[in-house]
Design a protein around this motif. Sequence first.
Motif, PDB file in Angstrom:
ATOM      1  N   GLY A 231     -44.686 -24.459 -46.099  1.00 47.94           N
ATOM      2  CA  GLY A 231     -43.661 -24.003 -47.000  1.00 47.94           C
ATOM      3  C   GLY A 231     -42.943 -25.352 -47.335  1.00 47.94           C
ATOM      4  N   ALA A 232     -41.571 -25.134 -47.953  1.00 45.81           N
ATOM      5  CA  ALA A 232     -40.975 -26.271 -48.687  1.00 45.81           C
ATOM      6  C   ALA A 232     -39.420 -25.755 -48.770  1.00 45.81           C
ATOM      7  N   VAL A 233     -38.605 -26.574 -48.780  1.00 47.81           N
ATOM      8  CA  VAL A 233     -37.374 -26.518 -49.339  1.00 47.81           C
ATOM      9  C   VAL A 233     -37.076 -27.639 -50.293  1.00 47.81           C
ATOM     10  N   ASP A 234     -35.771 -27.321 -50.918  1.00 48.60           N
ATOM     11  CA  ASP A 234     -35.561 -28.573 -51.942  1.00 48.60           C
ATOM     12  C   ASP A 234     -35.072 -29.818 -50.915  1.00 48.60           C
ATOM     13  N   ALA A 235     -35.383 -31.144 -51.354  1.00 53.97           N
ATOM     14  CA  ALA A 235     -35.292 -32.213 -50.440  1.00 53.97           C
ATOM     15  C   ALA A 235     -33.843 -32.306 -49.744  1.00 53.97           C
ATOM     16  N   PRO A 243     -35.876 -22.870 -37.302  1.00 59.04           N
ATOM     17  CA  PRO A 243     -36.690 -21.640 -37.346  1.00 59.04           C
ATOM     18  C   PRO A 243     -36.110 -20.577 -38.372  1.00 59.04           C
ATOM     19  N   GLN A 244     -35.028 -20.637 -39.056  1.00 59.40           N
ATOM     20  CA  GLN A 244     -34.522 -19.751 -39.976  1.00 59.40           C
ATOM     21  C   GLN A 244     -34.406 -20.313 -41.138  1.00 59.40           C
ATOM     22  N   ARG A 245     -34.963 -21.473 -41.605  1.00 57.93           N
ATOM     23  CA  ARG A 245     -34.528 -22.223 -42.686  1.00 57.93           C
ATOM     24  C   ARG A 245     -35.413 -21.396 -43.829  1.00 57.93           C
ATOM     25  N   GLY A 246     -34.812 -21.592 -44.988  1.00 56.39           N
ATOM     26  CA  GLY A 246     -34.993 -20.799 -46.547  1.00 56.39           C
ATOM     27  C   GLY A 246     -36.286 -21.409 -47.081  1.00 56.39           C
ATOM     28  N   GLY A 247     -36.066 -21.439 -48.439  1.00 58.74           N
ATOM     29  CA  GLY A 247     -37.186 -21.931 -49.199  1.00 58.74           C
ATOM     30  C   GLY A 247     -38.168 -21.073 -49.488  1.00 58.74           C
ATOM     31  N   PHE A 248     -39.406 -21.590 -49.798  1.00 56.96           N
ATOM     32  CA  PHE A 248     -40.849 -20.863 -50.099  1.00 56.96           C
ATOM     33  C   PHE A 248     -41.413 -20.905 -48.832  1.00 56.96           C
ATOM     34  N   HIS A 249     -41.847 -19.746 -48.525  1.00 58.44           N
ATOM     35  CA  HIS A 249     -42.966 -19.717 -47.355  1.00 58.44           C
ATOM     36  C   HIS A 249     -44.085 -19.178 -47.575  1.00 58.44           C
ATOM     37  N   MET A 250     -45.336 -19.675 -46.837  1.00 59.52           N
ATOM     38  CA  MET A 250     -46.534 -19.010 -46.862  1.00 59.52           C
ATOM     39  C   MET A 250     -46.997 -19.082 -45.500  1.00 59.52           C
ATOM     40  N   ARG A 251     -47.317 -17.807 -45.101  1.00 60.37           N
ATOM     41  CA  ARG A 251     -47.699 -17.783 -43.563  1.00 60.37           C
ATOM     42  C   ARG A 251     -49.304 -17.207 -43.734  1.00 60.37           C
TER      43      ARG A 251
END
Length: 338
Positions: A231-235, A243-251
């Motif tokens: 996944g990713a978050v804005d830089a 472990p609780q970070r947001g952004g786009f996730h692909m599991r």
Amino acid sequence: MFPMNQWYVAAFAWELKDKPLARTLLNRPVVLFRTASGEVAALEDRCCHRSVPLSCGTLDGDGIRCGYHGLLYAPSGKCIEIPGQLKIPGKACVAASKVVESNQIVWIWMGAEAGSEPTMPPPNYAVHDDPRYKYKGGVFHYNAPYQLIHDNLLDLSHLGYVHLKTIGGNPKLHMEAPTNVYSDGDTVRVVRWMKSSKAPATYSAAWPFKGLLDRWQEIDFHVSYLAIWTGAVDADTEALDDPQRGGFHMRGFHGITPETETTSHYFWSMASNSHPDQPDTSELVYQQTEQTFEEDRVIIDAQYRNMARFGSNPTIDIHVDAGANRARRVIERLCSQQ
């Protein structure tokens, strides 16, 4: 050739409907079916009368009926009816395997001895039941040994070359990404961060990133499956070790079950989240993931054909092989202990 006394993926729950399903798993022909009461069963795919595959038969109540002479088998493998014959011989039975349906995954216990009892519970893949995500999956058949698929999944540096149209991105960044590899018993963990990178096609279509992004790849290898969180978050907006970070996730779930020494079943699913201010993008992620995994299958099948053609010609290892090599050592150790 295979680690035994393990739970392997035999099917997804949605594959078992109103017909028997034939699969060869670790060289064992198995028929899987769901009874009228909803139970999942797995028997050796052979009628004890004339050896016709039970998968050629039909489901009948809580059993499966042979399509040749109508012998009816219970989920235990015991024959419970022979049309036209009242007495059922005591030897009228076939081997049954322990199966457990959990998180929409059907796990089968593959013991070193047929009919052996499990010594551990099946894996729990809670992502499939996590309300934060929507998921969908499928099954690929590979004409290649299962460990080549492990190698591919444990080395995501290939994304920038093989998956340019979906989840790839800058090939140089992928190859140079800092990589940490950890081992714990029979598991291997690979963690890669790619900061200040451009969004690949799938990411930019699924999430409203503002510009460059910080990407992560966390790969957890288990003997019969891998769980991969990307996944990713804005830089520079969130810590990639949170472990609780947001952004786009692909599991991603990747159940790798050998069919034979040279062929494999690949059970996969992809779960993703959608941005609260955007329409649901899970179907787009699924379609692009399916395209991505088909690209992998083509590469790995071609790889194995070439390995067979060139025989014992030597190969070399490079820096991206650390995770795959550790996983191979786990498999080698487990096989040597059998």
